[in-house]
Design an enzyme around this catalytic site. Sequence first.
Site, PDB file in Angstrom:
ATOM      1  CB  SER A 292      49.085 -17.302 -83.256  1.00  0.00           C
ATOM      2  OG  SER A 292      47.915 -18.069 -83.363  1.00  0.00           O
TER       3      SER A 292
ATOM      4  CD  GLU B 102      43.432 -19.869 -81.904  1.00  0.00           C
ATOM      5  OE1 GLU B 102      42.814 -19.682 -80.849  1.00  0.00           O
ATOM      6  OE2 GLU B 102      42.940 -20.441 -82.887  1.00  0.00           O
TER       7      GLU B 102
ATOM      8  CE1 TYR C 273      49.912 -20.308 -78.435  1.00  0.00           C
ATOM      9  CE2 TYR C 273      48.073 -19.562 -79.775  1.00  0.00           C
ATOM     10  CZ  TYR C 273      49.389 -19.959 -79.669  1.00  0.00           C
ATOM     11  OH  TYR C 273      50.178 -19.997 -80.792  1.00  0.00           O
TER      12      TYR C 273
HETATM   13  O1  F7E Z   1      42.229 -26.934 -82.819  1.00  0.00           O
HETATM   14  C1  F7E Z   1      38.668 -27.966 -82.603  1.00  0.00           C
HETATM   15  C2  F7E Z   1      39.166 -26.949 -81.599  1.00  0.00           C
HETATM   16  O2  F7E Z   1      44.103 -27.554 -81.330  1.00  0.00           O
HETATM   17  C3  F7E Z   1      41.572 -26.549 -84.004  1.00  0.00           C
HETATM   18  C4  F7E Z   1      47.948 -24.012 -82.696  1.00  0.00           C
HETATM   19  O3  F7E Z   1      49.053 -24.311 -83.487  1.00  0.00           O
HETATM   20  O4  F7E Z   1      46.811 -23.033 -84.575  1.00  0.00           O
HETATM   21  C5  F7E Z   1      46.683 -24.007 -83.542  1.00  0.00           C
HETATM   22  O5  F7E Z   1      45.592 -23.715 -82.693  1.00  0.00           O
HETATM   23  C6  F7E Z   1      40.085 -26.527 -83.792  1.00  0.00           C
HETATM   24  C7  F7E Z   1      39.647 -25.832 -82.507  1.00  0.00           C
HETATM   25  O6  F7E Z   1      44.442 -25.852 -83.213  1.00  0.00           O
HETATM   26  C8  F7E Z   1      39.175 -31.250 -81.160  1.00  0.00           C
HETATM   27  O7  F7E Z   1      38.122 -26.587 -80.709  1.00  0.00           O
HETATM   28  C9  F7E Z   1      37.572 -30.193 -82.170  1.00  0.00           C
HETATM   29  O8  F7E Z   1      38.587 -24.990 -82.807  1.00  0.00           O
HETATM   30  O9  F7E Z   1      44.208 -28.202 -83.774  1.00  0.00           O
HETATM   31  P1  F7E Z   1      43.785 -27.227 -82.762  1.00  0.00           P
HETATM   32  P2  F7E Z   1      44.124 -24.319 -82.857  1.00  0.00           P
HETATM   33  O10 F7E Z   1      43.439 -24.196 -81.559  1.00  0.00           O
HETATM   34  O11 F7E Z   1      43.460 -23.721 -84.046  1.00  0.00           O
HETATM   35  C10 F7E Z   1      47.023 -21.679 -84.134  1.00  0.00           C
HETATM   36  C11 F7E Z   1      47.209 -20.798 -85.334  1.00  0.00           C
HETATM   37  C12 F7E Z   1      48.072 -21.557 -83.106  1.00  0.00           C
HETATM   38  O12 F7E Z   1      48.756 -20.548 -83.008  1.00  0.00           O
HETATM   39  C13 F7E Z   1      48.147 -22.627 -82.064  1.00  0.00           C
HETATM   40  O13 F7E Z   1      49.382 -22.636 -81.381  1.00  0.00           O
HETATM   41  O14 F7E Z   1      39.628 -27.886 -83.652  1.00  0.00           O
HETATM   42  N1  F7E Z   1      38.639 -29.335 -82.103  1.00  0.00           N
HETATM   43  N2  F7E Z   1      37.880 -31.351 -81.596  1.00  0.00           N
HETATM   44  C14 F7E Z   1      39.647 -29.976 -81.492  1.00  0.00           C
HETATM   45  N3  F7E Z   1      40.892 -29.571 -81.205  1.00  0.00           N
HETATM   46  C15 F7E Z   1      41.718 -30.444 -80.578  1.00  0.00           C
HETATM   47  N4  F7E Z   1      42.990 -30.059 -80.315  1.00  0.00           N
HETATM   48  N5  F7E Z   1      41.294 -31.716 -80.232  1.00  0.00           N
HETATM   49  C16 F7E Z   1      40.028 -32.165 -80.509  1.00  0.00           C
HETATM   50  O15 F7E Z   1      39.669 -33.292 -80.178  1.00  0.00           O
END
Ligand code: F7E
Length: 344
Positions: free
Chosen positions: A127, A129, A150
């Site tokens: 990832s 990440e 993670y």
């Molecule tokens: O968050 C911000 C949050 O949870 C994206 C997974 O598939 O991609 C994914 O991880 C961004 C973050 O994805 C909310 O803080 C703001 O900065 O959609 P996300 P992620 O963390 O980028 C990678 C490549 C993976 O490998 C992972 O498994 O959005 N954010 N407000 C929020 N995020 C969430 N979930 N909810 C909110 O309300």
Amino acid sequence: MTIRKTALITGIKGQDGSYLAEFLLSKGYIVHGLNRKSTSTDIKHTNIKKRPDAYLHQGDLSDDKLIKTLITEIMPDEVYNLAAQSHVGSSFTCPTYTGNITGLGTARLLEAIHTSGKNIKYYQASSSEMFGITPPPQNELTPLHPTSPYACAKVYAHYLTQNYRESYNMFACNGILFNHESPRRGSDFVTRKITQGVASITAGKQQEITLGNLDVKRDWGYSPEYIQIMWAMLQLDKPEDFVIGTGESHSIQEFVETAFEYVDLNWENYISCNKNLFRPSEVNDVIADTRKATHLLGWKPKITFYDLIKIMVDADMRKAGLESIGDGDELLIKHFPDKWWLLD
Ligand code: F7E
């Protein structure tokens, strides 16, 4: 007579797992899938279940015995390890579970494959990440600096995959995938939370969407394109690691603005921010440098950031009982006339 290949997909009920299963079935594979009981995504995997060549097994990557039995009994040609505790925010509240599934689960699979004695090709879902605070653009040689439990678990799994490749000459590849989304994305991820919210607001069923940090940026692509490149990696002559993304990043706010604009609403009237949704530490910006994948795999994503939003909003409009705007569906037909997955 052609010999049919067999694949095992962990996390088959997830977004990527379900698309990959449909893709491999369309290529004539026999597909086995591992899924955990509590999978919460709203994927209609009945299309997988109904297929005579698809077999579902219940359990998860914490179960050593099950993993060994699955590998020795199925003896697959290819294993795609897509299972994980994949929610970054949740990993801060359940770090040991995340480490056990996302990190040690990979060790269990690799060891079972290694001791099976068969040349099984292995795909590891690494990832973006893992890059954490290392500034963009990021490629296969960029130093890793994870910023969540993670990401730490993914770094362990990533290096272990390389270690099995180097120690035992295993055909094992890491696909370092940047964010990839679709109408099948779980609603606890930000893109789907937004597109579902937009549809629900348009239908008059929701007043607002509460989000966390709007300033962070992601490199977002379309999942059905990404799972095809997983397969392509395992068809190469030698195993390699690849960065896969679109090469551009956009902020959460841009995603919000574009999604609301698509349905002719002003986002500022419908978004509230809650600091409790901020993470203890963040990945601020990621941009994939995919030159290696372009050169060796012919990687060239078709769906742009704006297309992705249209596709996701249209699908959620339909799910909310509304007419879709239409552009999203037209884009799918234009880019994927031979579409092998069902319309969501
Ligand atoms: O968050 C911000 C949050 O949870 C994206 C997974 O598939 O991609 C994914 O991880 C961004 C973050 O994805 C909310 O803080 C703001 O900065 O959609 P996300 P992620 O963390 O980028 C990678 C490549 C993976 O490998 C992972 O498994 O959005 N954010 N407000 C929020 N995020 C969430 N979930 N909810 C909110 O309300």
